[in-house]
Design a protein around this motif. Structure first.
Motif, PDB file in Angstrom:
ATOM      1  N   PRO A 107      18.158  87.074  61.094  1.00  0.00           N
ATOM      2  CA  PRO A 107      19.142  86.129  61.622  1.00  0.00           C
ATOM      3  C   PRO A 107      19.669  85.143  60.586  1.00  0.00           C
ATOM      4  O   PRO A 107      20.775  84.621  60.720  1.00  0.00           O
ATOM      5  N   PHE A 108      18.896  84.881  59.517  1.00  0.00           N
ATOM      6  CA  PHE A 108      19.360  83.959  58.473  1.00  0.00           C
ATOM      7  C   PHE A 108      20.561  84.518  57.706  1.00  0.00           C
ATOM      8  O   PHE A 108      21.303  83.761  57.091  1.00  0.00           O
ATOM      9  N   THR A 109      20.727  85.829  57.715  1.00  0.00           N
ATOM     10  CA  THR A 109      21.807  86.446  56.940  1.00  0.00           C
ATOM     11  C   THR A 109      23.047  86.750  57.777  1.00  0.00           C
ATOM     12  O   THR A 109      24.037  87.237  57.243  1.00  0.00           O
ATOM     13  N   ILE A 110      22.996  86.468  59.078  1.00  0.00           N
ATOM     14  CA  ILE A 110      24.102  86.861  59.951  1.00  0.00           C
ATOM     15  C   ILE A 110      25.238  85.843  59.869  1.00  0.00           C
ATOM     16  O   ILE A 110      25.035  84.653  60.112  1.00  0.00           O
ATOM     17  N   LYS A 111      26.416  86.320  59.528  1.00  0.00           N
ATOM     18  CA  LYS A 111      27.606  85.485  59.503  1.00  0.00           C
ATOM     19  C   LYS A 111      28.211  85.385  60.895  1.00  0.00           C
ATOM     20  O   LYS A 111      28.675  84.323  61.313  1.00  0.00           O
ATOM     21  N   LYS A 112      28.153  86.493  61.629  1.00  0.00           N
ATOM     22  CA  LYS A 112      28.765  86.525  62.953  1.00  0.00           C
ATOM     23  C   LYS A 112      28.202  87.704  63.731  1.00  0.00           C
ATOM     24  O   LYS A 112      27.951  88.769  63.170  1.00  0.00           O
ATOM     25  N   THR A 113      27.970  87.493  65.009  1.00  0.00           N
ATOM     26  CA  THR A 113      27.551  88.562  65.910  1.00  0.00           C
ATOM     27  C   THR A 113      28.596  88.720  67.000  1.00  0.00           C
ATOM     28  O   THR A 113      29.015  87.735  67.611  1.00  0.00           O
ATOM     29  N   GLU A 114      29.028  89.943  67.228  1.00  0.00           N
ATOM     30  CA  GLU A 114      29.967  90.241  68.302  1.00  0.00           C
ATOM     31  C   GLU A 114      29.317  91.221  69.262  1.00  0.00           C
ATOM     32  O   GLU A 114      28.869  92.305  68.857  1.00  0.00           O
TER      33      GLU A 114
ATOM     34  N   ASN B 213      26.372  78.354  64.999  1.00  0.00           N
ATOM     35  CA  ASN B 213      25.654  78.352  66.277  1.00  0.00           C
ATOM     36  C   ASN B 213      24.265  78.966  66.129  1.00  0.00           C
ATOM     37  O   ASN B 213      23.297  78.515  66.747  1.00  0.00           O
ATOM     38  N   ILE B 214      24.170  80.004  65.310  1.00  0.00           N
ATOM     39  CA  ILE B 214      22.870  80.644  65.091  1.00  0.00           C
ATOM     40  C   ILE B 214      21.908  79.671  64.417  1.00  0.00           C
ATOM     41  O   ILE B 214      20.743  79.559  64.790  1.00  0.00           O
ATOM     42  N   ALA B 215      22.412  78.929  63.417  1.00  0.00           N
ATOM     43  CA  ALA B 215      21.561  77.954  62.723  1.00  0.00           C
ATOM     44  C   ALA B 215      21.085  76.857  63.665  1.00  0.00           C
ATOM     45  O   ALA B 215      19.962  76.361  63.540  1.00  0.00           O
ATOM     46  N   PHE B 216      21.927  76.494  64.644  1.00  0.00           N
ATOM     47  CA  PHE B 216      21.541  75.443  65.581  1.00  0.00           C
ATOM     48  C   PHE B 216      20.450  75.914  66.538  1.00  0.00           C
ATOM     49  O   PHE B 216      19.534  75.164  66.878  1.00  0.00           O
ATOM     50  N   THR B 217      20.522  77.175  66.994  1.00  0.00           N
ATOM     51  CA  THR B 217      19.528  77.674  67.956  1.00  0.00           C
ATOM     52  C   THR B 217      18.233  78.123  67.280  1.00  0.00           C
ATOM     53  O   THR B 217      17.245  78.374  67.969  1.00  0.00           O
ATOM     54  N   THR B 218      18.217  78.225  65.960  1.00  0.00           N
ATOM     55  CA  THR B 218      17.025  78.584  65.170  1.00  0.00           C
ATOM     56  C   THR B 218      16.241  79.757  65.762  1.00  0.00           C
ATOM     57  O   THR B 218      15.060  79.617  66.097  1.00  0.00           O
ATOM     58  N   PRO B 219      16.846  80.933  65.910  1.00  0.00           N
ATOM     59  CA  PRO B 219      16.110  82.073  66.478  1.00  0.00           C
ATOM     60  C   PRO B 219      15.071  82.612  65.510  1.00  0.00           C
ATOM     61  O   PRO B 219      15.263  82.605  64.291  1.00  0.00           O
ATOM     62  N   LYS B 220      13.961  83.092  66.061  1.00  0.00           N
ATOM     63  CA  LYS B 220      12.912  83.685  65.223  1.00  0.00           C
ATOM     64  C   LYS B 220      13.337  85.062  64.720  1.00  0.00           C
ATOM     65  O   LYS B 220      13.032  85.441  63.599  1.00  0.00           O
ATOM     66  N   THR B 221      14.002  85.835  65.593  1.00  0.00           N
ATOM     67  CA  THR B 221      14.462  87.183  65.251  1.00  0.00           C
ATOM     68  C   THR B 221      15.862  87.373  65.808  1.00  0.00           C
ATOM     69  O   THR B 221      16.371  86.533  66.575  1.00  0.00           O
TER      70      THR B 221
ATOM     71  N   LEU C 167      14.004  72.780  58.570  1.00  0.00           N
ATOM     72  CA  LEU C 167      14.565  71.993  57.479  1.00  0.00           C
ATOM     73  C   LEU C 167      15.405  72.917  56.618  1.00  0.00           C
ATOM     74  O   LEU C 167      14.962  74.017  56.255  1.00  0.00           O
ATOM     75  N   GLY C 168      16.631  72.500  56.323  1.00  0.00           N
ATOM     76  CA  GLY C 168      17.515  73.312  55.511  1.00  0.00           C
ATOM     77  C   GLY C 168      18.174  72.489  54.423  1.00  0.00           C
ATOM     78  O   GLY C 168      18.569  71.343  54.648  1.00  0.00           O
ATOM     79  N   TYR C 169      18.276  73.081  53.234  1.00  0.00           N
ATOM     80  CA  TYR C 169      18.881  72.389  52.097  1.00  0.00           C
ATOM     81  C   TYR C 169      19.903  73.302  51.439  1.00  0.00           C
ATOM     82  O   TYR C 169      19.624  74.473  51.167  1.00  0.00           O
ATOM     83  N   ILE C 170      21.105  72.784  51.227  1.00  0.00           N
ATOM     84  CA  ILE C 170      22.184  73.521  50.576  1.00  0.00           C
ATOM     85  C   ILE C 170      22.277  73.043  49.133  1.00  0.00           C
ATOM     86  O   ILE C 170      22.310  71.840  48.867  1.00  0.00           O
TER      87      ILE C 170
END
Length: 806
Positions: A197-204, A129-137, A802-805
């Motif tokens: 935010p790129f390193t977050i696996k989950k936020t509760e 969900n975080i990757a979809f919303t692309t937050p700046k911070t 743009l993201g590449y795995i």
């Protein structure tokens, strides 16, 4: 020679079989644990197989480029090809469905618990969900959720508000370690932007007091950020994977680059991440109050400050900044019982302007008050070492030792218009913490969680004044007493009891002892005291239940208390809170206490519509608030060359906050869904003399509505964000004087207008390895400011990603 032919044939057959044979391991994307009973099938379901207890499935029946689907009732379906799986190391990661009640959370006990058993409201946001919303911070991550209100004084900031509380009354935690330190203030904070935010696996996000587990500061809620864990290899070979991301946004000409990579063997793994952000000055919208525009700004010409016209008044000159984030994690698992984890975190910004101070008008109203006002680099480092043991034991089934060292650095620099003195203060904090947490699941229907915590903070503070013409520097008063310390020792016990299969009880208690020690330097101010030596304790508790009268209906009820002990910022700071006022130290402070009640309901209508609602009431006593004060018998002193009214933090008020939170999720078909959130908050502060005023951190009514369409490759979201009005009568007294931040009503008084934005967000999976995102925010180009914010929000904003795995 003829005897050799069968042997060669057999070898060729084995080599051919080994080349085409393929086994896949299916893993949970959050935990990395193998998942069994995953159905694997082709398009017409003529070929099917299923994963075993180790998450392994045989793919030999599928052709190399045949499209196959992985499906499970609790996970989002995933489609790919056998050849692509092979290129990814024969591993597939699946994400839990967001609507699953079986979701596991860790915030309430620091151990895994099923969300359905928790009586408090908890909202979770996973990496997908975080990757979809692309937050700046990380601040934008919280704001994008639609459930947390975020205030901003500048572009390099973001101060979350939860249930009428903010800053040092809500707690921020990263991988189980509290980030709140001894100088977290009651004013707006931007420490949350240090989390990448790129390193977050989950936020509760836990709503309401969390002091039983987290101690001081956890009054309004707790924000837990769990970063990515290194992934092990489930084969003998070294597993390598990674991601590369790029993001651009037009409203501030943002350029962000990110890379991370993972190395994994069966017993050890490593995860590395690096992110660079470059933000230019932010451009506001076209349609809105003219008072938000930036008509002029200050530059230096021939060594003299000059007020110049802004060529584009919608451009908020002097708001841009840069930031770097680095994360390195190592994990070692010698066997199924022990786990050793080391995390190294680093974040640093460039200097970043405090925009709301740069737009303050001068006393005569003809110019600007400040020529410069900026924060120096905001730095954060954390070293976090954790040892976990799981297994049967007489006293526990799991024990976790977490030791952490953190270093914080921040500074403030301001200079008045056409003044030659640049005043600076610099603060550094060393923070040590030790947590020992146990879980015991073997006492019948009772699960116990208990532990102890020790935290030590030491504050280093200094002040200086530099003449910008002669470059001479002299010492001045520091913001805090240099060398002051804050420490706490606490123990807690928390229990979850399954009264019936449909009724669970959660209760806990904690005692915290807090010591504050500060020595005041009388060189610059004649303090009527030499030191502050505060020793105080706090007992907090909680009791709640989660009840399912029917399988499709959940009712939660919870009562809890929270507290916040005075810190160094409360007792010892000297700073200008607003033009003409200065805050001075006060060593005679006690903790503030909160008493909270909460009722929640969740109703599922045939898995088509889910309604959620919660209501709460929080009462705060001995509230630590800023009020007029007498300093050595004086009500006015000189600060930075200006006569200023004296104020101090005091236990001078009570406060109550109540509110309602609503949510709806509707699933029209396999591809189309709708979700919406609405939050209403009311808060009042009441002084000891009986006067009252609206609470400063009670956010206006806010919400969102999202219409989402998705299939295997494309996800698109059309949504509306909206905020209600805060009239002049509903503005806190401290806000009514900030006319430069607000619009003017019909009577010429400041107020915060209502606003809405129409937005579009999309993400397309070009290949299994490559994805692109396109968003268009604030499509109608509204000019607005979030309540209590000093900087206007972005106008129409095109965001490309743009993201590449690999």
């Amino acid at each position: 020679m003829q005897n050799l032919k069968p042997t060669l044939t057999l070898i060729l057959f084995l080599l051919t079989f080994q080349f085409y044979a393929q086994e896949v391991t299916v893993l949970d994307a959050d935990s990395g644990i193998p998942v069994d009973n995953i159905a694997i099938f082709n398009k017409d379901q003529s070929k099917t197989t299923i994963t075993d207890a180790n998450g392994k499935g045989d793919l030999n029946i599928f052709a190399p480029n045949e499209r196959i689907t992985f499906k499970h009732i609790s996970y989002e379906p995933f489609s790919t090809t056998k050849s692509q799986i092979g290129r990814r190391g024969n591993r597939v990661y699946l994400f839990l469905k967001t609507e699953e009640l079986q979701e596991v959370v860790m915030s309430v006990s620091k151990w895994e618990q099923q969300k359905k058993h928790i009586p408090q409201k908890i909202e979770t946001f996973d990496a997908r969900n975080i990757a979809f919303t692309t937050p700046k911070t990380a601040a934008d991550l919280l704001q994008n959720s639609g459930k947390v209100f975020v205030q901003k004084s500048q572009l390099g900031g973001g101060s979350p508000m939860i249930r009428g509380f903010a800053t040092n009354r809500i707690l921020l935690s990263v991988d189980g370690v509290r980030m709140n330190n001894a100088i977290f203030r009651g004013g707006n904070l931007q420490n949350v932007i240090s989390v990448d935010p790129f390193t977050i696996k989950k936020t509760e996000v836990t709503f309401g007091p969390g002091s039983v587990i987290y101690g001081s500061d956890a009054i309004g809620g707790v924000m837990n950020f769990y970063t990515q864990q290194p992934r092990f290899s489930y084969a003998d070979s070294l597993a390598f994977s990674g991601n590369v991301n790029y993001r651009y946004s037009s409203a501030n000409n943002e350029n962000t680059a990110h890379v991370d990579f993972n190395f994994g063997k069966q017993k050890w793994a490593s995860y590395s991440s690096f992110t660079y952000n470059n933000f230019d000055d932010l451009k506001m919208g076209k349609h809105g109050p003219d008072s938000y525009l930036r008509p002029n700004y200050v530059v230096q010409e021939n060594g003299t400050d000059v007020l110049v016209a802004n060529d584009d008044p919608k451009k908020q000159v002097s708001s841009g900044y840069d930031q770097v984030n680095f994360l390195q994690k190592f994990t070692y698992r010698p066997n199924s019982t022990w786990n050793y984890d080391l995390g190294l975190y680093y974040s640093e910004t460039s200097d970043f302007p405090r925009y709301d101070r740069l737009i303050r008008p001068s006393k005569d109203g003809d110019g600007l008050r400040s020529a410069e006002w900026y924060y120096g680099p905001q730095k954060w480092f954390m070293g976090n070492f954790q040892i976990t043991q799981k297994g049967k034991n007489k006293f526990y089934d799991g024990v976790k030792l977490t030791t952490a060292y953190q270093f914080f650095e921040e500074s403030r620099h301001d200079r008045g218009f056409q003044d030659v003195e640049l005043y600076s203060t610099q603060e550094k904090v060393d923070a040590l913490s030790v947590n020992l947490d146990f879980e015991n699941k073997k006492i019948g229907a009772l699960n116990l969680y208990y532990g102890a915590e020790y935290v030590f903070n030491k504050v280093h503070s200094m002040g200086s004044m530099r003449n910008i013409e002669t470059d001479e520097v002299e010492e001045t008063a520091s913001r805090y007493p240099d060398g002051s310390t804050w420490q706490t020792l606490a123990g807690y016990i928390n229990g979850e009891y399954q009264l019936k299969p449909n009724l669970s009880l959660l209760s806990g208690i904690r005692y915290s002892q807090v010591w504050v020690d500060a020595t005041f330097d009388t060189t610059y101010y004649p303090f009527p005291f030499d030191e502050a030596d505060i020793v105080t304790g706090a007992l907090t508790g909680s009791l709640g239940l989660s009840w399912f009268p029917r399988s499709d209906l959940q009712v939660t009820l919870n009562g809890s208390t929270g507290f916040r002990a005075p810190n160094i910022d409360d007792i010892g700071k000297i700073f200008d809170s607003e033009p003409g006022s200065v805050v001075v130290p006060n060593p005679d402070l006690e903790p503030e206490y909160a008493y909270n009640g909460e009722l929640g309901i969740r109703k599922n209508f045939n898995d088509v519509v889910v309604l959620k609602g919660a209501t709460y009431y929080t009462y705060l006593v001995d509230a630590l608030v800023r009020r007029d004060f007498s300093f050595g018998g004086q009500t006015e002193i000189e600060y930075n060359g200006e006569p200023s009214n004296v104020q101090a933090i005091q236990n001078a008020a009570k406060a109550y906050v109540y509110g309602f939170e609503f949510g709806v999720e509707a699933y029209f078909n396999e591809h189309l869904s709708l979700n919406s959130n609405l939050t209403l908050t009311e808060g009042v502060e009441e002084d000891d003399d009986g006067t009252d005023s609206p609470s400063r951190h009670a956010a206006p009514t806010f919400g969102d509505v999202h219409l989402i369409w998705e299939n295997q490759k494309l996800k698109a979201d059309v949504f509306v964000n909206y905020n209600g009005e805060v009239s002049n009568d509903d503005l806190a007294l401290s806000e009514q004087g900030k006319t430069y931040m607000y619009a003017s009503d019909a009577n010429g008084n400041p107020f915060s207008p209502s606003w809405y934005t129409l937005n579009f967000r999309s993400q397309y999976q070009i290949t299994n390895a490559l994805k692109a995102s396109v968003s268009l925010e604030n499509m109608t180009n509204q000019r607005y400011r979030m309540y209590s914010s000093g900087i206007a929000a972005p106008g129409t904003n095109l965001v490309l990603g743009l993201g590449y795995i690999f």
